[in-house]
Design an enzyme around this catalytic site. Sequence first.
Site, PDB file in Angstrom:
ATOM      1  CB  CYS A  14      56.440  45.838   5.162  1.00 46.14           C
ATOM      2  SG  CYS A  14      57.375  46.557   4.651  1.00 46.14           S
ATOM      3  NE  ARG A  15      54.042  45.726  -2.228  1.00 44.66           N
ATOM      4  CZ  ARG A  15      52.846  46.111  -2.887  1.00 44.66           C
ATOM      5  NH1 ARG A  15      52.079  46.400  -2.391  1.00 44.66           N
ATOM      6  NH2 ARG A  15      53.527  45.639  -4.383  1.00 44.66           N
TER       7      ARG A  15
END
Length: 264
Positions: free
Chosen positions: A103-104
């Site tokens: 995530c990111r």
Amino acid sequence: MLFVICGGVWAVYPVVFSISIFCGMFHCTVTALLSIFTIASYCLASFKSAGAPPGIRWGSYPMVGKNDLENYTFCTYCSKPKPPRAHHCRSCKTCVIDMDHHCRNCVGASNHQAFVIFLISVVTSCSYAAIMTIYASYLIWPPLEFPNVSSYGQMGSKKVLMEIITSVASSAFFLSARGIILVYLAFASLSVNAGIAVLLCQQLSLIYEGNTYLSHISSPTDIHGEKGLRNLVRFFGCPYPLSRLLLGYTNTGKSQNNSGSKLL
Ligand SMILES: [Zn+2]
Ligand SMILES: [Zn+2]
């Protein structure tokens, strides 16, 4: 985000400082420490490399020693051997050791600890924010009116509860702008806290089981590392005296159980 921070400072600080200077200073210190801790763990989790596999010589027999590539598979995306417990992340275009999720930034062996510490600091910060906003709301809430308080003895508990809810709801119309923002912040911090707490519990239970999220999805019954409290102690890198205390305690419990079962 800026609205939440500015709103929180504007709404809570004057109320806390009105109690006493000591309360105000204590609140300032706690919020500063929680903010620094949360931002630092967020930066570590977001910008630290997730943990690329070590470079390994591979090719024909003379280059590779006996058992050097044991349990390795081949990553067709990277076109090189993939070590056990590694997953290929298509977003990062590389293999990651003990990959949990992306995530990111990828979360893997190198920054998984920072990610979990970030979740713990968010839950702690949101809990503190919820307590302070609820307490400040209580201090500035308009006075409640109970017109039928003398007949509460003859009324059922359901009716009394309805009277209290009606009284709180009608007094809420006289809330100041500061009170409205406090109520909003209390609901916001409680709802964020609930979501992050679920994620934190899931992460801690996976670490306890010796698994990562990706490994758990791909093979739920397999255990990919150490299991139990020992794995949690290793994961957080507890200092030796604390880990000895925790593990010694569990070992003592186990040995007592064993001796108990032998006696039976
Ligand atoms: Zn790969
Ligand atoms: Zn990734």
